[in-house]
Scaffold this motif. Structure first.
Motif, PDB file in Angstrom:
ATOM      1  N   HIS B 190       2.284 -10.508  36.654  1.00 28.38           N
ATOM      2  CA  HIS B 190       3.180  -9.361  36.473  1.00 28.38           C
ATOM      3  C   HIS B 190       3.347  -9.155  34.972  1.00 28.38           C
ATOM      4  O   HIS B 190       2.781  -9.898  34.167  1.00 28.38           O
ATOM      5  CB  HIS B 190       4.551  -9.625  37.104  1.00 28.38           C
ATOM      6  N   CYS B 225       7.443  -3.291  35.895  1.00 24.20           N
ATOM      7  CA  CYS B 225       6.313  -4.217  35.890  1.00 24.20           C
ATOM      8  C   CYS B 225       5.120  -3.454  35.338  1.00 24.20           C
ATOM      9  O   CYS B 225       4.753  -2.401  35.851  1.00 24.20           O
ATOM     10  CB  CYS B 225       6.001  -4.728  37.277  1.00 24.20           C
ATOM     11  N   GLY B 227       2.071  -4.926  34.805  1.00 22.30           N
ATOM     12  CA  GLY B 227       0.821  -5.624  35.100  1.00 22.30           C
ATOM     13  C   GLY B 227       0.547  -5.480  36.576  1.00 22.30           C
ATOM     14  O   GLY B 227       1.348  -5.913  37.410  1.00 22.30           O
ATOM     15  N   PHE B 228      -0.569  -4.864  36.927  1.00 21.48           N
ATOM     16  CA  PHE B 228      -0.824  -4.519  38.322  1.00 21.48           C
ATOM     17  C   PHE B 228      -0.731  -5.753  39.209  1.00 21.48           C
ATOM     18  O   PHE B 228      -1.384  -6.755  38.964  1.00 21.48           O
ATOM     19  CB  PHE B 228      -2.196  -3.871  38.471  1.00 21.48           C
ATOM     20  N   CYS B 229       0.110  -5.676  40.251  1.00 21.23           N
ATOM     21  CA  CYS B 229       0.415  -6.862  41.038  1.00 21.23           C
ATOM     22  C   CYS B 229       0.353  -6.595  42.533  1.00 21.23           C
ATOM     23  O   CYS B 229       0.989  -7.276  43.314  1.00 21.23           O
ATOM     24  CB  CYS B 229       1.793  -7.384  40.655  1.00 21.23           C
ATOM     25  N   HIS B 233       3.523  -2.677  43.232  1.00 22.29           N
ATOM     26  CA  HIS B 233       3.641  -2.669  41.769  1.00 22.29           C
ATOM     27  C   HIS B 233       4.622  -1.623  41.221  1.00 22.29           C
ATOM     28  O   HIS B 233       5.499  -1.977  40.424  1.00 22.29           O
ATOM     29  CB  HIS B 233       2.225  -2.510  41.209  1.00 22.29           C
ATOM     30  N   MET B 236       8.373  -2.486  41.606  1.00 24.43           N
ATOM     31  CA  MET B 236       8.920  -3.742  41.089  1.00 24.43           C
ATOM     32  C   MET B 236       9.774  -3.435  39.857  1.00 24.43           C
ATOM     33  O   MET B 236       9.303  -3.434  38.737  1.00 24.43           O
ATOM     34  CB  MET B 236       7.778  -4.695  40.743  1.00 24.43           C
TER      35      MET B 236
HETATM   36 CU   LIG Z   1       3.321  -5.223  38.884  1.00 23.66          CU
END
Ligand SMILES: [Cu+2]
Ligand code: HEM
Ligand SMILES: [Cu+2]
Lengths: 588, 271
Positions: B190, B225, B227-229, B233, B236
């Motif tokens: 993340h 967030c 950062g691709f999660c 995503h 978040m």
């Molecule tokens: Cu993310």
């Protein structure tokens, strides 16, 4: 420089002069399907790559529609949006641009430009295409397997790529990795061919410093690809093991929705190092052939030698070498030791210098030229504008501390589309319009070509230039909907609609291009052997389109560099590379 | 003519867009105005370079466009000119890199007086941990996670007992005091990003990453967030409330510690 242009044959007795035994096809199938002729393989590569390009383009429309009109399209779910992103990004970078530049342009132009009859290993060359096609089929198959394609993003970061919060975790990611491995195997066979052909297959008199820059760009990019792709290959093997065998190369101890996974001790950051050790050079694998081709387009259509040829060659080689020392700029905020930031920021910004020199030399080639605003030239000019724009925003992202607020935002999306999406694609178009007459014997339609250029160039600029400012504001990338964000004003939604409209218009303009290619095949005006009055060898073939074996009875002999345009005292404004110096008699 | 004009329009249009468009940095709320400063220096240098190159191209097209009888000059190279241009570029690059590295030096050097907090990411929510009266964060590991111990504190570490846990709720921080953010993920990558603070950093499963900042403005800011999660995503999100020291103290009093909230936290008492 004088010796580069007028040096005689005696300057360069090199290998490849003797005529090689040539493979001859026996049937229609071996001539046009399982062909070992690099020219046919080139067309197979190009048509396949352009086809996936159209698929990837359609995916970009779907993403843009979702971003501009969130919630209006029922079939675009979060899952499918991420699948589109991933398939669009991976296809464009690897299966479209890499395949087009190396498999397409490389195959067609290398043997012709260096004065060879074919690639040195024609059988491996044929295999290269068929394995590539297999890779493409496996990639496309992921649309039809249960769970669909992977939605991990084109960077496929673990652990997420192989966990159930990401679409395509069952089949999609496995097939994606297999497809990449196939691609790499296929590419290696072609790539070795390109390198050996350039080094060993040149005609008499074709010294390295007489090679057209197109060949230099493709050669350097191929060497880089041969060094960079193995990193992705091993990464793919490890991730497959993690996914299928339960190893933990990239998997630390993980709790997924309350459950402890049976993994532990691995390092997700290791994948990032492997991926970007490939991924950054990949940017230049796409860029260097474009640099080479655009140099030749500008020189030919401005009727002027490329300015600073030697510097251009050195810049290509230096950029290629340095680009293996900058991958960490994709990981500034990954949590790796922050001291790396000093190193990678410095190497990254140093690359800007040879790159800028290339730009100067392109525009200085225009200076005091005799500029013909043909369609290929327009695309070359469009390339310079978009490449300079995208290259300069690279100085933001490369300068570690500036990257901190911008990384992971739409600024990055705008940057890389400008520099490695739009700019190289414009060169692909320019190159196709330029060499189409050689490939087919007919000219493309000028009016349609210009229409295609203006809509594509201005449209793409309108898509990606304003997008930087969304990122500057803080809008993150890979968000299938923005939702409420206090710091984003409503006007941003308007901008998103504008960008989407521009993207749709640009997309439609590509149909004009496809139509032009097909229509001109039958109705284009016959081109003759050398319609652009160019110096390089591919325009001097005895037949157009060049026949099997390229050169008829005897191989060409090269007497001069590739850029003898508007030489003072010569009666024509171009001297082909195989034209003997005036003062000498033609050697028997 | 039209081609040259379009190029001029592209160059000037880009500059005008830059100046007139309503889309710009969000007002800053941390000490990282140096980052904004470096970005502005970079905009100036790159903006000048871009406009110069495109206008020069436009001029060439206007001036050297093909006409009957025109012949291009024959000019293979000019060492002097190439070295000059290379040198000017190097100076421009250095003018961006030098302040950039200087600010990076600050970014990675956490001031000694900084207090700490921990942000823990999981698909797809934010949780936080603050040191208690003991002033230290106990060790942690994803392996310790359970329903009773959602953030995976080490039950054997006495330093963790008094740690304040804020699971899926807002984080509060006092204004004007430097803080070091320790970042940890229990599942995927993340990224902790508050646009107003400028700073961001990945949460990398398997290690603890960090960055520091000083909140300078009172208010509630959204944590995204970046950062691709996975599919959640964009959802978040979290909030970070920056408030005066006294309000912060009052809020902190009301939070539960590990020992208070979990039998495991008490287990560590017994050891
Ligand atoms: Cu993310
Ligand atoms: C008109 C043409 C194009 C349009 C409208 C377009 C649009 C998009 C959009 C909307 C995204 C997703 C952005 C996000 O939310 O993160 C994207 C991602 C991407 N595009 Fe394109 N694109 C185009 C052409 C290209 C080309 C030619 C390339 C070749 C390099 C390319 C490479 C990528 C990559 C690598 C990604 C990132 C995927 C990821 O985040 O995993 N695109 N594009
Ligand atoms: Cu890179």
């Amino acid at each position: 420089m004088a010796d580069a242009s007028v040096g005689g044959m005696d300057a360069a007795p090199i290998g490849g002069a003797h005529d090689a035994e040539l493979y001859h096809p026996r049937s229609w199938v071996t001539k046009y399907v399982f062909s070992q002729d690099a020219k046919v393989i080139a067309i197979q590569y190009s048509v396949t790559a352009l086809t996936i390009g159209l698929v990837a383009l359609v995916l970009s429309w779907l993403m843009r529609l979702q971003l501009a009109f969130p919630g209006c399209f029922d079939f675009i779910t979060a899952e499918s949006y991420y699948q589109y992103i991933t398939m669009h990004g991976m296809s464009m970078v690897v299966y479209v641009l890499t395949a087009l530049f190396l498999g397409g342009f490389g195959n067609y132009l290398i043997p012709l430009m260096v004065g060879a009859r074919d690639m040195v290993f024609p059988y491996a060359n044929m295999l290269s295409y068929w394995i590539y096609l297999l890779a493409v089929i496996v990639l496309a198959a992921t649309f039809f397997v249960p769970g669909g394609p992977t939605g991990a993003g084109w960077t496929l970061y673990p652990p997420q790529a192989i966990m159930s919060g990401t679409p395509g975790r069952d089949w999609g990611i496995v097939l994606m990795l297999v497809s990449l491995m196939l691609f790499i195997a296929g590419f290696t066979m072609g790539g070795l061919n390109y390198v050996v052909t350039v080094l060993q297959g040149r005609a008499r008199g074709m010294t390295l410093m007489r090679l057209p820059l197109t060949v230099w760009g493709i050669l350097t990019a191929t060497v880089m690809a041969l060094l960079a792709f193995p990193a992705l290959f091993v990464g793919a093997v490890m991730m497959l093991f993690d996914r299928l065998l339960g190893t933990s190369f990239f998997m630390p101890a993980i709790v997924e929705a309350g459950t402890h996974l049976r993994h532990g001790g691995g390092s997700p950051i290791l994948w990032q190092h492997l991926f970007w050790f490939f991924g950054h050079p990949e940017v230049y694998i796409v860029a260097l052939p474009a640099f080479g081709i655009v140099s030749d387009l500008i020189s030919t259509h401005a009727r002027k030698n490329i300015f600073g040829y030697r510097m251009m060659v050195w810049a290509i080689v230096v950029i290629g070498a340095l680009s293996f020392a900058v991958w960490g700029h994709h990981m500034y905020v990954s949590g790796m030791n922050p001291t790396f930031g000093f190193f990678f920021a410095t190497t990254t910004l140093i690359i800007a210098v040879p790159t800028a020199i290339k730009v100067y030399n392109w525009v200085l080639t225009l200076w005091r030229g005799d500029i013909h605003l043909t369609v290929p030239m327009l695309f070359a000019l469009g390339f310079i504008v978009t490449f300079v724009n995208g290259g300069l925003t690279g100085l933001f992202l490369g300068n570690v501390v500036v990257d901190v607020p911008l990384s992971g935002t739409m600024f990055v999306v705008a940057h890389f589309h400008m520099v490695m999406g739009v700019a190289p694609i414009l060169v692909v178009f320019g190159g196709i319009y330029h060499w189409y007459p050689k490939v087919t014997g007919r000219m493309t339609n000028d009016v349609l070509g210009k229409l295609h250029f203006w809509v594509t160039f201005l449209g793409a600029y309108a898509i990606f230039f304003p997008m930087h400012y969304l990122g500057l504001m803080g809008v993150p990338r890979r968000y299938y909907e923005l939702g409420e964000m206090a710091f984003v004003p409503p006007s941003a939604a308007t901008l998103n609609v504008f960008i989407t409209v521009a993207a749709l218009v640009v997309g439609v303009a590509q149909l004009v291009f496809v139509f032009n290619l097909v229509w001109s095949l039958f109705r284009g005006t016959p081109a003759g052997g050398n319609p652009w009055r160019a110096t390089t060898l591919e325009w001097q073939t005895p037949q157009t389109p060049p026949a099997h074996g390229n050169w008829g009875g005897s191989l060409p002999v090269v007497y001069r560099w590739a850029y003898d345009y508007s030489v003072p005292g010569a009666d024509q404004d171009f001297l082909p590379q195989n034209q003997p110096p005036a003062a000498r008699t033609v050697p028997a | 003519m039209p081609v040259a004009l379009v190029l001029v329009a592209v160059a000037l249009g880009s500059v005008l867009f830059h100046v007139l468009s309503p889309w710009w940095f969000t007002p800053i709320a941390s000490n990282w105005q140096y980052i904004d400063g470096t970005i502005i220096v970079t905009f100036w240098i790159t903006g000048i370079a871009f406009t110069a190159v495109v206008l020069f191209m436009a001029y060439c097209i206007l001036r050297f466009r093909h006409q009957d009888g025109r012949r291009a000059a024959y000019e293979p190279e000019s060492k002097r000119l190439e070295w000059w241009l290379g040198a000017i570029t190097a100076v421009g690059v250095a003018a961006m890199l030098a302040p950039g590295l200087a600010v990076w030096g600050q970014f990675v050097t956490v001031p000694s007086g900084a207090s700490e907090f921990e942000a823990v990411g999981q698909q797809w929510q934010w949780s936080f941990r603050l040191p208690g009266p003991g002033g230290r964060l106990g060790t942690s590991d994803a392996r310790f996670i359970s329903a009773e111990n959602p953030l995976g504190l080490n039950p054997g570490d006495p330093n963790g007992r008094d740690n304040v846990l804020i699971v899926a709720d807002d984080l509060h921080l006092p204004v004007g005091r430097p803080v070091k953010a320790l970042l940890r993920s229990v599942d995927v990558v993340h990224n902790f990003y508050v646009p107003e603070f400028r700073a961001k950093m990945d949460l990398m499963p398997g290690l603890v990453s960090y960055f520091w900042f000083t909140p300078t403005r009172i208010g509630t800011f959204e944590i995204l967030c970046a950062g691709f999660c996975g599919v959640g995503h964009p959802q978040m999100r979290g909030n970070i409330v920056i408030e005066p020291e006294a309000d912060y103290r009052a809020w902190l009093q009301k939070q539960q510690s590990f020992a208070q909230s979990s039998p495991q936290g008490q287990a560590s008492n017994a050891r």
